[in-house]
Design a protein around this motif. Structure first.
Motif, short mmCIF file in Angstrom:
data_model
loop_
_atom_site.label_atom_id
_atom_site.label_comp_id
_atom_site.label_asym_id
_atom_site.label_seq_id
_atom_site.Cartn_x
_atom_site.Cartn_y
_atom_site.Cartn_z
N THR A 332 0.85 -1.18 0.00
CA THR A 332 0.00 0.00 0.00
C THR A 332 0.89 1.24 0.00
O THR A 332 2.09 1.16 -0.24
CB THR A 332 -0.94 -0.02 1.22
OG1 THR A 332 -1.85 1.08 1.13
CG2 THR A 332 -0.18 0.07 2.53
N ASN A 333 0.29 2.41 0.24
CA ASN A 333 1.09 3.63 0.31
C ASN A 333 1.12 4.15 1.75
O ASN A 333 0.31 3.72 2.59
CB ASN A 333 0.57 4.69 -0.66
CG ASN A 333 -0.86 5.14 -0.35
OD1 ASN A 333 -1.39 4.90 0.72
ND2 ASN A 333 -1.49 5.79 -1.31
N HIS A 335 0.10 6.85 2.97
CA HIS A 335 -1.15 7.50 3.33
C HIS A 335 -2.09 6.53 4.03
O HIS A 335 -2.68 6.84 5.07
CB HIS A 335 -1.85 8.05 2.08
CG HIS A 335 -1.00 8.87 1.16
ND1 HIS A 335 0.17 8.39 0.59
CD2 HIS A 335 -1.19 10.12 0.66
CE1 HIS A 335 0.67 9.33 -0.19
NE2 HIS A 335 -0.13 10.38 -0.17
N GLU A 336 -2.26 5.34 3.43
CA GLU A 336 -3.18 4.36 3.99
C GLU A 336 -2.69 3.84 5.33
O GLU A 336 -3.48 3.65 6.27
CB GLU A 336 -3.41 3.21 3.02
CG GLU A 336 -4.43 2.20 3.53
CD GLU A 336 -4.71 1.07 2.57
OE1 GLU A 336 -5.63 0.28 2.86
OE2 GLU A 336 -4.02 0.97 1.52
N THR A 339 -3.11 6.75 8.05
CA THR A 339 -4.50 7.02 8.40
C THR A 339 -5.19 5.80 8.98
O THR A 339 -6.21 5.91 9.66
CB THR A 339 -5.30 7.52 7.18
OG1 THR A 339 -5.24 6.55 6.13
CG2 THR A 339 -4.74 8.84 6.67
N GLY A 340 -4.61 4.61 8.74
CA GLY A 340 -5.18 3.39 9.28
C GLY A 340 -4.82 3.14 10.73
O GLY A 340 -5.42 2.28 11.39
#
Length: 355
Positions: A332-333, A335-336, A339-340
């Motif tokens: 994934t990146n 960002h994910e 924010t996760g």
């Protein structure tokens, strides 16, 4: 000794990154994008640190996020770009939130609310220039700009901005960039031909701010770079990662350590068997599946006892994995992954005086 799991957020790093980005913007303004709870770092704390370091705008997506900032006392301009006619426009108007508009129905609703209140509301019109992820599509521009001018003339709105979002700013030579810049120029010309005079033109995201000077215009929207994650490969741009996720070992022995970090805290399951953590300055592998509440580390011959600190990711200056590395392993990146990291993992904001 570490006794629990937590996410440590370095607000000095947020401030440092803000200064890096404001220097890149020159005389133009910087917007600190604090959507998704400040990319997991804490929206209000992040906004305060960024504004204190020179950010002149705050950017959010939802009405809730915008009103949260005002309730916390942030008084700089706030742009919210995913509000719709169904949101409480009265509350947004009272809080002086600038609303992004991409459809005529939304514009009509805003104008109607302004008429009922007897005030003019600020809007930024978003034009889709190629990302195809929100924004007014090309064939709607003339009508949207025309109605915007009518509502402006009636004293119901003020079109103070026009903006779009770059699709592939990470690659400075990508052909889509020239096409998007051309489309945005066309949108500006059509808006002005309709009689609109937006004073804030903005196109650049984090990658645009740092490596595409001709996209900076009047305002740059800094998202992932604000949190110290390079928005494009090949350089760290002088940014400092702001979040460290760490935990204390809760059980140790037989070459294994149990950490109270799992997918229920936002640790991707795919890190099991491929990622490492840092213990006593040494990287050791995560073994087996990442469970909801814990993960297992193979400590080998390393002397590990209960309470010892293990770092899942951090700035990397102690040899620990970074969020970029762990995100890559998880497919994934950053960002994910950022924010996760959910509310179940406490945030500890750290700030010292920085020159």
């Amino acid at each position: 000794m570490a006794t629990s799991a937590e996410a440590i957020v370095d607000l000095d790093a947020i401030a440092h990154n803000t200064r890096v980005l404001t220097r890149a913007m020159g005389n133009a303004a910087l917007m600190a994008v604090v959507k998704a709870d400040g990319f997991g770092h804490g929206a209000v704390a992040t906004a305060r640190a960024a504004v204190g370091a020179g950010a002149r705008w705050i950017g959010v997506t939802s009405a809730f996020e915008a009103l949260e900032q005002r309730a916390a006392g942030l008084d700089v301009p706030i742009l919210a770009w995913m509000c719709g006619p169904q949101d409480d426009l009265t509350a947004l108007a009272e809080a002086r939130i600038t609303l992004s508009v991409a459809t005529l129905s939304h514009l009509d609703a805003i104008a109607g609310e302004a008429e009922r209140r007897g005030v003019a509301l600020d809007v930024h019109i978003k034009a889709d220039t190629g990302l195809s992820r929100g924004g007014a599509v090309r064939n709607t521009w003339p009508e949207l700009f025309g109605w915007a001018r009518k509502y402006e003339s009636a004293g119901q709105i003020r079109v103070t901005g026009l903006w779009s979002h770059l699709a592939i700013a990470e690659e400075p030579d990508h052909p889509s960039l020239a096409a998007q810049r051309s489309a945005f120029t066309e949108a500006v010309e059509l808006a002005r031909a309709a009689g609109l005079t937006p004073v804030m033109l903005h196109l650049a995201n984090s990658a645009g701010i740092l490596q595409l000077p001709d996209t900076r215009l009047d305002l740059g929207r800094a998202g992932i770079a604000l949190y110290g994650v390079p928005p494009a490969p090949g350089s760290d741009f002088g940014l400092r990662p702001a979040m460290t996720v760490r935990a204390g070992v809760v059980q140790a022995g037989d070459g294994r350590a149990v950490l109270p970090l799992g997918f229920g805290y936002g640790v991707p399951r795919r890190l099991g068997g491929v990622a490492e953590v840092l213990i006593h300055g040494v990287r050791r592998p995560i073994v087996g599946a990442v469970a909801m509440d814990h993960l297992i580390v193979d400590t080998g011959e390393l002397p590990v006892t209960e309470g010892d600190e293990a770092v899942l990711f951090g700035p990397g200056d102690r040899g620990e994995p970074t969020v970029v590395e762990q995100a890559g392993l998880a497919g994934t990146n950053p960002h994910e992954l950022l924010t996760g990291i959910g509310a179940r993992l406490p945030r500890r904001h750290r700030q010292h005086t920085e020159a």
